[in-house]
Design a protein around this motif. Structure first.
Motif: not given
Length: 372
Positions: A9-12, A265-271, A310-318
């Protein structure tokens, strides 16, 4: 090495494109072939009929999925240890004995959740909150008013000595101090410190450096490899600051390898699970990529990829375990086409070594001969 399982289900890129409802515009990544590497095009980015680059994906073998695991695998190092059930009791006992404090938690946990759930107890008892994640990391949290920051650092340095191998190789021991009066107001502070594992064997970067080639780092890559092997380093304040450094390096006359990491991409928006911000960061990068493509010399080789998802549309923050995109281009290429799905990130490093006619290591297979 056995392939680690991807997250269903992850798809950045797909979720970022969907958040823009088909209006995401990445003309330079698009013409390189970004959508061509997928079964379905990224919303807003059609397949390129005649892509400029060779394109494909890479599978991560390492059990972890953070920057250190990804970069180490790229540069030919063995996978690091992870602890999905918590750390061995013998290690926990030694930390307790050294610090004179009891240890609680010792299991995978969200960093914000763990101080919410155990922070008040830690303030009352002076215990150490030790936790991990799906990555190769030990994190030790404590309230700054209960355990001074320097004492926490001392404990982390001791923990680092037990996790350098050969039995257990952990990528990072992270001091996680926090402040605040209660669980609803705890804040992790800027006094975080990472105590990283020294590379266990020579990396691709070391081999290039030892062979006399210039090795340049832009971003956090220098920290990931504990400073090993780089001729020159640039610290980034942001993605665009990093691209300024890329432009500066491209004006220099050198023969070697420039390794760039753009962390926003990772720290500001993905997480932070911000697909709109992630998309804007891609748009900004794509614009700057156009200048890079224009300034490439005939004997330059550009490789665009990622160290994890680091999919910003996925559940969680990892981080999310995904196959990462791979785009490879040189103005000298006469053709373009698919590179398929590479079985390990280490194929990247093997290709870099092959490009400089250096012997490849234990991991990875070069795809240089496919580039014509």
């Amino acid at each position: 090495m056995k392939e680690a399982q991807q997250i269903t289900g992850a798809d950045t890129l797909g979720h970022v494109g969907a958040a823009y409802k088909g209006t995401l515009s990445l003309p330079n990544l698009g013409r390189l072939g970004l959508s061509n590497l997928r079964k379905e095009a990224i919303p807003g980015i059609p397949n390129a009929p005649h892509p400029l680059a060779y394109y494909g994906k890479m599978i991560e073998i390492s059990a972890g999925k953070d920057s250190m695991d990804g970069h180490w695998e790229m540069m030919g190092l063995k996978p690091l240890s992870t602890f999905p059930q918590g750390f061995p009791q013998a290690i926990i006992d030694q930390i307790a004995e050294f610090s004179g404090r009891k240890v609680v938690v010792n299991q995978p946990y969200s960093g914000t959740d763990v101080i919410h759930d155990y922070g008040e107890r830690q303030m009352d008892t002076g215990e150490l909150i030790v936790y991990t994640s799906g990555d190769s990391v030990m994190q030790i949290a404590a309230h700054e008013d209960v355990i001074p920051v320097e004492e926490l650092y001392k404990i982390c340095r001791f923990a680092r000595t037990m996790l350098n191998g050969p039995d257990y190789q952990v990528g990072r021991v992270i001091a996680r101090p926090y402040i605040g009066p209660d669980k609803d107001h705890f804040i992790r502070t800027a006094n975080r410190r990472d105590f990283t594992l020294e590379p266990s064997s020579p990396t691709v970067i070391d081999q290039l450096h030892q062979a006399g080639y210039t090795t340049i780092e832009i971003g956090k890559t220098n920290d990931i490899f504990s400073g090993h092997g780089f001729t020159k380093t640039y610290h980034n304040e942001s993605n665009m600051d990093g691209m300024d450094h890329v432009d500066e390096v491209m004006k220099q006359n050198f023969t070697g390898f420039c390794f760039t990491n753009l962390v926003d991409f990772d720290t500001m928006y993905g997480h932070r699970r911000d697909p709109q911000g992630f998309g804007q960061a891609l748009i900004d990068f794509d614009r700057r990529l156009g200048k890079v493509l224009h300034n490439l010399k005939n004997n330059d080789l550009l490789i665009v990829t990622a160290d994890h998802g680091n999919d910003p549309g996925f559940r969680g923050t990892d981080h999310t375990r995904e196959n990462v995109p791979l785009l490879v281009y040189s103005p000298s290429m006469q053709k373009s086409g698919p590179l398929g799905t590479r079985p390990t990130f280490a194929d990247f490093g093997a290709t870099v070594l092959d490009n400089f006619s250096l012997a490849r290591g234990e991991y990875g297979t070069s795809f240089l001969e496919q580039l014509v």
